[in-house]
Scaffold this motif. Structure first.
Motif, PDB file in Angstrom:
ATOM      1  N   TYR A 248       0.865  -1.133  -0.198  1.00  0.00           N
ATOM      2  CA  TYR A 248       0.010   0.146   0.118  1.00  0.00           C
ATOM      3  C   TYR A 248       0.930   1.250   0.032  1.00  0.00           C
ATOM      4  O   TYR A 248       2.185   1.167   0.396  1.00  0.00           O
ATOM      5  N   ASP A 249       0.174   2.309  -0.335  1.00  0.00           N
ATOM      6  CA  ASP A 249       0.879   3.589  -0.617  1.00  0.00           C
ATOM      7  C   ASP A 249       1.142   4.301   1.071  1.00  0.00           C
ATOM      8  O   ASP A 249       0.428   3.745   1.895  1.00  0.00           O
ATOM      9  N   ASN A 251      -0.358   6.808   2.297  1.00  0.00           N
ATOM     10  CA  ASN A 251      -1.576   7.181   2.839  1.00  0.00           C
ATOM     11  C   ASN A 251      -2.610   6.201   3.795  1.00  0.00           C
ATOM     12  O   ASN A 251      -3.086   6.565   4.682  1.00  0.00           O
ATOM     13  N   HIS A 252      -2.259   4.875   3.251  1.00  0.00           N
ATOM     14  CA  HIS A 252      -2.994   3.910   4.093  1.00  0.00           C
ATOM     15  C   HIS A 252      -1.968   3.331   5.195  1.00  0.00           C
ATOM     16  O   HIS A 252      -2.546   3.186   6.374  1.00  0.00           O
ATOM     17  N   THR A 253      -0.843   3.180   4.848  1.00  0.00           N
ATOM     18  CA  THR A 253       0.225   2.517   6.159  1.00  0.00           C
ATOM     19  C   THR A 253       0.415   3.472   7.039  1.00  0.00           C
ATOM     20  O   THR A 253       0.556   3.317   8.374  1.00  0.00           O
ATOM     21  N   TYR A 255      -1.628   6.145   8.022  1.00  0.00           N
ATOM     22  CA  TYR A 255      -3.030   6.821   8.476  1.00  0.00           C
ATOM     23  C   TYR A 255      -2.875   7.322   9.902  1.00  0.00           C
ATOM     24  O   TYR A 255      -3.214   8.327  10.257  1.00  0.00           O
ATOM     25  N   ASN A 272       0.006   1.068  10.296  1.00  0.00           N
ATOM     26  CA  ASN A 272      -1.177   0.013   9.814  1.00  0.00           C
ATOM     27  C   ASN A 272      -0.796  -1.345   9.957  1.00  0.00           C
ATOM     28  O   ASN A 272       0.337  -1.773   9.605  1.00  0.00           O
ATOM     29  N   GLN A 277      -1.414  -4.815  -0.502  1.00  0.00           N
ATOM     30  CA  GLN A 277      -2.569  -4.585  -1.200  1.00  0.00           C
ATOM     31  C   GLN A 277      -3.143  -6.085  -1.581  1.00  0.00           C
ATOM     32  O   GLN A 277      -4.442  -6.525  -1.350  1.00  0.00           O
ATOM     33  N   ARG A 427       3.763  11.377   6.225  1.00  0.00           N
ATOM     34  CA  ARG A 427       2.974  11.628   5.122  1.00  0.00           C
ATOM     35  C   ARG A 427       3.336  13.039   4.432  1.00  0.00           C
ATOM     36  O   ARG A 427       2.491  13.728   3.480  1.00  0.00           O
TER      37      ARG A 427
END
Length: 601
Positions: A248-249, A251-253, A255, A272, A277, A427
């Motif tokens: 994942y990018d 923004n997901h990991t 968050y 995260n 993915q 981020r």
């Protein structure tokens, strides 16, 4: 009727032309030896000797390159597999789908514990293993254990991963101690092969002058660590070409990540729990692990086939005869030397800074702010910076000895102070160039640190041909530092940076104090190496040198390591006069005859 002459002339018989054959050369026992042997008329002894030693020097260079490439491939495969394994096992979905309730995080924690805790006792067995197997075969055995660790990942279970991790932990210190001893020995041999005419004039018993092999040692250590630091870049190839496609990018990991850099605590708090993915297919994982296994096997072949022996077989066997108990005690006795005691803080810092580059800088500052997908590229920047900067160790050829080591410490000091006041925002990619610059500069300091320490040990203890005890102490303290970092992984980043800063200042001050004491002429206390007790079992020892002997021992013992102490007279006089200057014990056969040695008439 006359008898026919024999078909083949009899050797030594006088023929029809007297005592000369048809070519005019005397025949029979009076014939010149050169004519009988058939010596090459244009033979040039000096030219052939020059070619012989040139081949010897090329063989030494081949040994250094093969050992360096083998170490690079071994460590690259180990780090790459461990990194990929920990990322896969961190993902919750991967654990539940692939392995159910097997408890991979618990297995990973025990595996890391086995790798980091086992080297604590390495000081007890490392010199014994190196003396028992020999330097080259210890390297080969340790590389094979790394390959064994790679092979166990085909079947990830508790009873495969944890035992292999424990065995791997046992092999870490012997591998790097034998590597350091091997590179230093190659520098000594290269000097001998380059100055063979001077060796012939001085005689085989004379040691080379002090500082003679230091230039070659600087070059060989720069080559070795240039290859070694490339292992961090090689370790990122599975991430770049395989695992990055499944991540994942940021923004997901990231968050839930709130604090990074100097404000962070532990390792990636709030990261995260799912980072993949899609799950990689088992077939693809098997292909990647097979490639890593093939590279590990290639490293074994490099060490086995291209690395020549560091010592002659008779010398390896002869050195064991100082006694296994003495070999066990000598690492502890070497600590009496004030030079080693002053360098212990630098040994500890050497372990701290490598782990900080891989965990603190790469994770606490890098992944925490720019995401997991940039981890591989940050470590590649560190690796390339360190590898290219290993050549800076050659500055020791022209500058004073402390300059490279203190320069690397000063660079790390500035970087540590800068990181102490920097907290990158999560981020945010605007500051990514600062991360890459910090990684490259930290690699420059690491290269100066590693190259300078190994070269310094080789120069300080150049009066000993074997330095396995010295490198054992060095890498044991390094392993102790890595174990300390493992225990303090949950500390705040400010605490980690403070420990790093204090250790660095103490190491630099202690090292400069050691140099000052050496300039004042303070004589270090070195342990006395016991004289080899020769035994005859199947064959006679051909080597009577004790290559553990220092120059001081040789001078006290009249220049002969095995004659440092005179033997007690045998009970009962021999039937003949005692040979003058004889320092070798008679073998049992000679004792049975009542003589003192083979020279007795």
């Amino acid at each position: 009727m006359e008898a026919e002459p024999p078909l083949y002339p009899v050797a030594g018989a006088v023929g029809a032309q007297g005592d000369e054959d048809q070519l005019g050369v005397p025949d029979g026992p009076e014939a010149p030896l050169d004519e009988l042997v058939g010596a090459y008329p244009n033979y040039n002894e000096e030219e052939e000797e020059r070619r012989y030693y040139r081949r010897k020097r090329l063989g030494v260079l081949k040994n250094v390159l093969a050992a360096s490439a083998g170490g690079m491939l071994t460590y690259g495969v180990y780090l790459g597999l461990l990194q990929m394994q920990l990322i896969l096992h961190y993902d919750e979905t991967y654990r539940e789908v692939k392995y159910g309730n097997m408890g991979l995080p618990d297995i990973d924690s025990k595996m890391l514990m086995g790798i980091n805790v086992t080297p604590i006792v390495a000081l007890l067995y490392t010199p014994v293993l190196i003396r028992f197997f020999g330097t080259k075969w210890m390297m080969f055995l340790a590389v094979g254990i790394y390959a064994l660790f790679v092979s166990t990942n085909y079947w990830e279970r508790y009873y495969t991963l944890v035992p292999s991790a424990v065995v791997l932990g046992m092999a870490i210190v012997p591998l790097w101690a034998s590597m350091g001893n091997y590179i230093t020995r190659m520098a000594q041999k290269y000097y001998e092969y380059s100055h063979y005419k001077e060796q012939d004039e001085q005689g085989p018993r004379q040691r080379p002058p002090r500082g003679s092999h230091a230039p070659y040692l600087l070059v060989f250590q720069a080559i070795f660590y240039g290859f070694f630091h490339l292992s961090f870049a090689c370790a990122q190839l599975p991430m770049i070409y395989f695992l990055n496609h499944y991540l994942y990018d940021l923004n997901h990991t990231l968050y839930n990540v709130q604090n990074c850099g100097t404000n962070s605590q532990g390792i990636l708090i709030g990261f995260n729990k799912t980072v993949l993915q899609t799950l990689p297919r088992s077939r693809n994982l098997i292909v990647v692990e097979s490639v890593l296994m093939a590279v590990a096997f290639l490293a074994m072949l490099l060490v086995l086939g291209l690395c020549g022996a560091a010592y002659r077989p008779t010398e390896e066997i002869d050195l064991r005869s100082v006694g296994w108990g003495n070999i066990f005690q000598l690492p502890f006795k070497h600590v009496r030397d004030f030079r080693l005691r002053h360098l212990v803080p630098f040994f500890i810092y050497s372990g701290f800074e490598v782990l900080f580059a891989c965990t603190g800088l790469a994770l606490g500052y890098g992944v925490c702010s720019v995401g997991l997908e940039h981890l591989a590229y940050l470590l590649v920047a560190y690796s390339l910076g360190a590898s290219a900067s290993s050549a800076l160790g050659l500055l020791g050829l022209w500058l004073p000895r402390p300059v490279p080591l203190v320069a690397g410490a000063g660079l790390h000091l500035l970087l540590t102070l800068s990181l102490f006041f920097w907290a990158p925002a999560p981020r945010v990619l605007q500051h990514i160039w600062i991360l890459y610059a910090a990684a490259v500069l930290w690699g420059v300091g690491s290269a100066l640190n590693k190259t300078g320490l190994s070269t310094l040990l080789g120069i300080l203890y150049e009066d000993k041909e074997r330095q396995d005890f010295i490198f054992t102490i060095y890498h044991w303290w390094q392993a102790m530092a890595i174990f300390t970092v493992y225990l303090g992984s949950s500390l705040p980043m400010k605490a980690k940076l403070t420990v790093l800063l204090v250790t660095l200042v103490a190491a630099t001050a202690s090292y400069l104090w050691m140099e000052q004491k050496l300039r004042r002429g303070v004589v270090p206390r070195q342990p006395r190496i016991p004289r080899p007790q020769h035994k005859v079992r199947g064959y006679r020892y051909l080597e009577e040198d004790n290559s553990d002997e220092s120059d001081g021992e040789g001078e006290r013992g009249g220049g002969r390591g095995d004659c440092a102490e005179e033997e007690a007279p045998l009970a009962g006089p021999g039937p003949g006069p005692k040979p003058a200057g004889l320092c070798r014990r008679p073998c049992p056969y000679e004792q049975a005859l009542g003589g003192d040695g083979p020279e007795e008439q």
